[in-house]
Design a protein around this motif. Structure first.
Motif, PDB file in Angstrom:
ATOM      1  N   THR A   2       0.898  -1.156   0.047  1.00  0.00           N
ATOM      2  CA  THR A   2      -0.162  -0.018  -0.039  1.00  0.00           C
ATOM      3  C   THR A   2       0.782   1.219  -0.089  1.00  0.00           C
ATOM      4  N   VAL A   3       0.656   2.048  -0.876  1.00  0.00           N
ATOM      5  CA  VAL A   3       1.421   3.434  -0.962  1.00  0.00           C
ATOM      6  C   VAL A   3       0.277   4.341  -0.359  1.00  0.00           C
ATOM      7  N   ASN A   4       0.764   5.350   0.544  1.00  0.00           N
ATOM      8  CA  ASN A   4       0.021   6.286   1.073  1.00  0.00           C
ATOM      9  C   ASN A   4       0.442   7.693   0.695  1.00  0.00           C
ATOM     10  N   ILE A   6       0.129  11.125   1.917  1.00  0.00           N
ATOM     11  CA  ILE A   6      -0.659  11.796   2.932  1.00  0.00           C
ATOM     12  C   ILE A   6      -0.213  13.462   3.103  1.00  0.00           C
ATOM     13  N   ALA A  36      -4.683  10.924  -6.341  1.00  0.00           N
ATOM     14  CA  ALA A  36      -4.568   9.265  -5.956  1.00  0.00           C
ATOM     15  C   ALA A  36      -5.515   8.653  -7.013  1.00  0.00           C
ATOM     16  N   LYS A  68      -8.237   3.818  -0.091  1.00  0.00           N
ATOM     17  CA  LYS A  68      -8.714   4.635   0.977  1.00  0.00           C
ATOM     18  C   LYS A  68      -8.460   6.079   0.447  1.00  0.00           C
ATOM     19  N   GLU A  76      -4.987  11.416   4.114  1.00  0.00           N
ATOM     20  CA  GLU A  76      -4.487  10.278   3.704  1.00  0.00           C
ATOM     21  C   GLU A  76      -5.157   9.604   2.879  1.00  0.00           C
ATOM     22  N   SER A  78      -4.604   6.183   0.047  1.00  0.00           N
ATOM     23  CA  SER A  78      -3.802   5.109  -0.340  1.00  0.00           C
ATOM     24  C   SER A  78      -4.139   4.451  -1.643  1.00  0.00           C
ATOM     25  N   THR A  80      -3.358   0.492  -3.377  1.00  0.00           N
ATOM     26  CA  THR A  80      -2.793  -0.815  -2.955  1.00  0.00           C
ATOM     27  C   THR A  80      -2.998  -1.718  -4.275  1.00  0.00           C
ATOM     28  N   THR A 187       6.970   8.453  -6.478  1.00  0.00           N
ATOM     29  CA  THR A 187       6.748   8.976  -5.437  1.00  0.00           C
ATOM     30  C   THR A 187       7.142  10.596  -5.664  1.00  0.00           C
TER      31      THR A 187
END
Length: 208
Positions: A2-4, A6, A36, A68, A76, A78, A80, A187
């Motif tokens: 999972t990449v958050n 934030i 996202a 999410k 935040e 995320s 996945t 990122t």
């Protein structure tokens, strides 16, 4: 994996939060969620497809998705990836079901491996193909007592007694494994996208 995404991306923007906290929070939430669901997941799919020969459309929302979304109380979001291994049959470039190899397999871009003893096999469950419900696996027959050593993905093989003997179904990397490999690369770009969208939303909301 999972990449958050934030709100730390907004750390240099503390003055915005202090001056107009409600507007800033809303702008941050929208920026996180829009990034996202749009640029971040699009970039992830592009980079993953650049490295691995996933079939067209394989990286759909069932396998790579935003799991999410940010709220005003929790800034935040995320993304996945599915951790189930990908059947090696999806990377086969030749072969007919039930006919023994050799089978050519191309997992990574520009690389191909020939499996001389492998064969494609019809499995009982899976997607609909030609009006019948089944999936296709890539297998090899095992000699008595023979096992497969897969140091990279030790959990991605298993044995059965289909077709009158012991066989092993072969698997390649999961979406999760490939996503994990590209996450750090995308990122910085994702952070830039979040910041750009934040400023756009902040201006829109503060002038409303």
């Amino acid at each position: 994996m999972t990449v958050n995404i934030i709100a730390d991306a907004f750390a240099p923007l503390e003055s915005y939060f202090n001056g107009l906290p409600e507007v800033t929070t809303q702008a941050a939430r929208i920026a996180l969620n829009d990034t996202a669901r749009g640029p971040a997941i699009k970039l992830a799919r592009m980079r993953m497809n650049e490295e691995i020969n996933f079939p067209a459309g394989y990286l759909n929302k069932d396998r790579l998705s935003v799991n999410k979304l940010a709220t005003n109380a929790d800034l935040e979001a995320s993304i996945t990836g599915r951790d189930r291994a990908t059947s090696l049959a999806r990377f086969a470039t030749n072969g007919l079901i039930g006919k023994r190899g050799p089978i050519n397999v191309s997992v990574s871009k520009g690389k191909s491996t020939t499996l001389k003893k492998a064969f494609l096999i019809k499995l009982r469950r899976g997607q609909t193909m030609d009006g019948q419900t089944f999936n296709v696996g890539l297998a090899i027959r095992l000699a008595p007592g023979e096992t497969i050593q897969n140091k990279t993905m030790p959990a991605n093989t298993f044995s059965s007694t289909l077709a009158g003997g012991s066989i092993a179904l072969l698997y390649g990397p999961s979406v999760d494994q490939v996503f994990k490999g590209v996450a750090s690369d995308i990122t910085p770009n994702v952070a830039d996208q979040v910041a750009t969208e934040f400023f756009r939303q902040f201006e829109r909301l503060s002038n409303a």
